[in-house]
Design a protein around this motif. Structure first.
Motif, mmCIF file in Angstrom:
data_model
loop_
_atom_site.group_PDB
_atom_site.id
_atom_site.type_symbol
_atom_site.label_atom_id
_atom_site.label_comp_id
_atom_site.label_asym_id
_atom_site.label_seq_id
_atom_site.Cartn_x
_atom_site.Cartn_y
_atom_site.Cartn_z
ATOM 1 N N GLY A 18 0.812 -1.214 0.000
ATOM 2 C CA GLY A 18 0.000 0.000 0.000
ATOM 3 C C GLY A 18 0.841 1.258 0.000
ATOM 4 N N PHE A 19 1.974 1.213 0.686
ATOM 5 C CA PHE A 19 2.776 2.439 0.813
ATOM 6 C C PHE A 19 3.585 2.717 -0.437
ATOM 7 N N GLY A 20 3.792 1.696 -1.274
ATOM 8 C CA GLY A 20 4.638 1.859 -2.450
ATOM 9 C C GLY A 20 4.191 2.991 -3.349
ATOM 10 N N ALA A 21 2.893 3.015 -3.637
ATOM 11 C CA ALA A 21 2.382 4.028 -4.569
ATOM 12 C C ALA A 21 2.606 5.433 -4.034
ATOM 13 N N GLU A 22 2.362 5.588 -2.737
ATOM 14 C CA GLU A 22 2.521 6.926 -2.153
ATOM 15 C C GLU A 22 3.956 7.396 -2.221
ATOM 16 N N ARG A 23 4.847 6.473 -1.885
ATOM 17 C CA ARG A 23 6.251 6.855 -1.867
ATOM 18 C C ARG A 23 6.742 7.159 -3.270
ATOM 19 N N LEU A 24 6.257 6.396 -4.223
ATOM 20 C CA LEU A 24 6.666 6.629 -5.599
ATOM 21 C C LEU A 24 6.143 7.969 -6.094
ATOM 22 N N ARG A 25 4.942 8.296 -5.708
ATOM 23 C CA ARG A 25 4.407 9.605 -6.101
ATOM 24 C C ARG A 25 5.285 10.712 -5.518
ATOM 25 N N ALA A 26 5.710 10.510 -4.270
ATOM 26 C CA ALA A 26 6.580 11.501 -3.635
ATOM 27 C C ALA A 26 7.906 11.594 -4.371
ATOM 28 N N ASP A 27 8.417 10.447 -4.784
ATOM 29 C CA ASP A 27 9.671 10.440 -5.552
ATOM 30 C C ASP A 27 9.525 11.219 -6.845
ATOM 31 N N MET A 28 8.402 10.996 -7.505
ATOM 32 C CA MET A 28 8.144 11.700 -8.764
ATOM 33 C C MET A 28 8.113 13.202 -8.554
ATOM 34 N N ASN A 29 7.380 13.596 -7.548
ATOM 35 C CA ASN A 29 7.254 15.027 -7.274
ATOM 36 C C ASN A 29 8.585 15.649 -6.912
ATOM 37 N N ARG A 30 9.376 14.873 -6.199
ATOM 38 C CA ARG A 30 10.688 15.378 -5.810
ATOM 39 C C ARG A 30 11.571 15.568 -7.046
ATOM 40 N N LEU A 31 11.519 14.599 -7.924
ATOM 41 C CA LEU A 31 12.317 14.682 -9.145
ATOM 42 C C LEU A 31 11.849 15.855 -10.006
ATOM 43 N N LEU A 32 10.553 15.993 -10.138
ATOM 44 C CA LEU A 32 9.997 17.102 -10.910
ATOM 45 C C LEU A 32 10.430 18.441 -10.323
ATOM 46 N N ALA A 33 10.318 18.532 -8.994
ATOM 47 C CA ALA A 33 10.701 19.788 -8.333
ATOM 48 C C ALA A 33 12.164 20.106 -8.613
ATOM 49 N N LEU A 34 12.996 19.075 -8.553
ATOM 50 C CA LEU A 34 14.421 19.279 -8.828
ATOM 51 C C LEU A 34 14.618 19.795 -10.248
ATOM 52 N N LEU A 35 13.936 19.169 -11.198
ATOM 53 C CA LEU A 35 14.102 19.553 -12.596
ATOM 54 C C LEU A 35 13.618 20.979 -12.843
ATOM 55 N N PHE A 36 12.561 21.369 -12.154
ATOM 56 C CA PHE A 36 12.092 22.747 -12.267
ATOM 57 C C PHE A 36 13.106 23.701 -11.656
ATOM 58 N N HIS A 37 13.600 23.284 -10.507
ATOM 59 C CA HIS A 37 14.564 24.125 -9.811
ATOM 60 C C HIS A 37 15.820 24.339 -10.645
ATOM 61 N N GLN A 38 16.228 23.295 -11.335
ATOM 62 C CA GLN A 38 17.430 23.390 -12.154
ATOM 63 C C GLN A 38 17.164 24.113 -13.477
ATOM 64 N N GLY A 39 15.903 24.372 -13.747
ATOM 65 C CA GLY A 39 15.559 25.019 -15.013
ATOM 66 C C GLY A 39 15.591 24.073 -16.195
ATOM 67 N N VAL A 40 15.687 22.783 -15.901
ATOM 68 C CA VAL A 40 15.687 21.801 -16.980
ATOM 69 C C VAL A 40 14.304 21.772 -17.648
ATOM 70 N N LEU A 41 13.285 21.839 -16.801
ATOM 71 C CA LEU A 41 11.910 21.909 -17.289
ATOM 72 C C LEU A 41 11.290 23.225 -16.861
ATOM 73 N N ASP A 42 10.325 23.689 -17.647
ATOM 74 C CA ASP A 42 9.571 24.870 -17.209
ATOM 75 C C ASP A 42 8.074 24.546 -17.212
#
Lengths: 225, 162
Positions: free
Chosen positions: B3-27
């Motif tokens: 049950g916890f897998g999906a939640e943690r993976l969603r958090a991982d995704m969001n973290r990665l996205l946030a990083l990419l936005f922060h780095q300006g890789v994505l807008d």
């Protein structure tokens, strides 16, 4: 196959030589409940519209023929500006010079913000000029142009139709997004019929949202060179 | 743990996205893509991104081919490729790649060959980085979908408790 008197469904023809941009604009338009056809060039667009070489506005032949030259009814053309062979501007010109097609509203898209280019397109009769990448907030601005085009057609063809039914909601607002601006309120209203011949009546639809820094151009509110 | 897998993976995704936005890789255009994805078009983002990868690699090959040609002088052609690359990058929110294209185009307009070479290397680097990160993102998304599916099994056929 004509869309006949289907008032609630608009058919948009999107023209762009970039596959990615075609995918994007198609998705944007479908999300707004439009029927979409995409083509990759101006010449294909003209072919789809049933354009004929001698079909010009200032011929001696009467152009009040009731039958449409179009194979399929298109309610709006949205085209990229920079395309090889035939630019969006060339396409716009050909459409506006054609007696059967000139009433179709045309919108131009471009990745470059060049005021003289924008001016030229608007003066040639483009309804709007969108900067790329095109957003949902831009597509939301198409509705009044589509409604006007529909009304004009209704006036020009024979029997008066019943007024359009309630406009379908373009899209359900997407969840948790701080960046997406909420849909403009005017989509829910019936547009009062404006004097039909002046396409460039100021379309003050609340303009762009405050968080957009890039200018949006419509009507004649243009920066001069 | 399931049950916890999906939640943690969603958090991982969001973290990665946030990083990419922060780095300006994505807008924010990338966010627009995500918003256009729904049940009627569930793979929209990966479809568009895969087209982008395909086209970009072709453009990069063309650019490299032009520059490596000892008799190269057709900066105009280079400009055409770059405009295309810029446009598609802008359309998917590949902000850093687009910015390198802008610099590359400037060098090309000045017929600055060494400058073009440098820009090309930088472009290839940025593109690689973007591609890797997007693949990572899609992988996490795939895993999250699987994990979420396992978490909510169909009710009609209840599993026997182990």
């Amino acid at each position: 196959m004509g869309m006949a008197a289907s008032d609630s469904q608009f058919h948009v023809l999107a023209v762009d030589d970039s596959l990615i941009d075609r995918k994007l604009i198609e998705r944007l338009l479908k999300t707004s409940s439009y029927i979409v056809t995409t083509v990759d060039s101006g010449s294909k667009a003209l072919e789809f519209l049933g354009w004929h070489e001698d079909d010009r506005r200032n011929t001696d032949e009467t152009s009040v023929s009731p039958q449409n030259h179009q194979e399929v009814e298109v309610n709006l053309v949205i085209t990229d500006y920079c395309m090889p062979e035939m630019t969006g501007y060339d396409l716009l010109k050909k459409i506006k010079e054609s007696s059967s097609l000139r009433n179709i509203p045309v919108v131009i898209m471009s990745s470059e913000n060049v005021p003289s280019r924008i001016n030229r397109c608007l003066e040639e009769g483009a309804e709007e000029f969108f900067l790329k990448p095109v957003r949902l907030s831009d597509v939301n601005k198409l509705k009044p142009h589509l409604m006007k085009g529909k009304k004009q057609e209704i006036h020009e063809s024979t029997p008066p139709q019943s007024p359009p039914s309630q406009l379908p909601t373009p899209q359900s607002s997407p969840p948790q997004s701080q960046l997406q601006q909420p849909p403009q309120p005017q989509e829910q209203q019936q547009q009062p019929s404006q004097s039909s011949n002046n396409k460039r009546k100021g379309m003050d639809e609340g303009l762009s949202s405050p968080d957009r820094t890039r200018p949006r151009y419509n009507g004649l509110t243009m920066v001069s060179n | 743990m399931l049950g916890f897998g999906a939640e943690r993976l969603r958090a991982d995704m969001n973290r990665l996205l946030a990083l990419l936005f922060h780095q300006g890789v994505l807008d924010e255009q990338f966010l627009q893509l995500q918003q256009l994805q729904d049940e009627s078009s569930p793979n929209f983002v990966s479809e568009v991104v895969n087209i982008y990868f395909h086209e970009s690699e072709k453009l990069l090959r063309n650019l490299r081919g032009l520059l490596l040609d000892r008799e190269f002088s057709d900066y105009n052609k280079m400009g055409i490729h770059l405009n295309q690359f810029m446009g598609s990058s802008s359309s998917i929110g590949a902000n850093r790649v687009r910015n390198v294209c802008v610099a590359f185009r400037a060098a090309s307009e000045q017929s600055n060959r060494p400058g073009c070479f440098r820009a090309l290397e930088l472009l290839e680097y940025e593109y690689c980085y973007l591609k890797n990160k997007l693949h990572e993102l899609f992988q996490i998304e795939q895993q999250r979908i699987l994990a979420a599916a396992v978490r909510y099994p169909p009710v009609q056929h209840p599993l026997n408790n182990p």
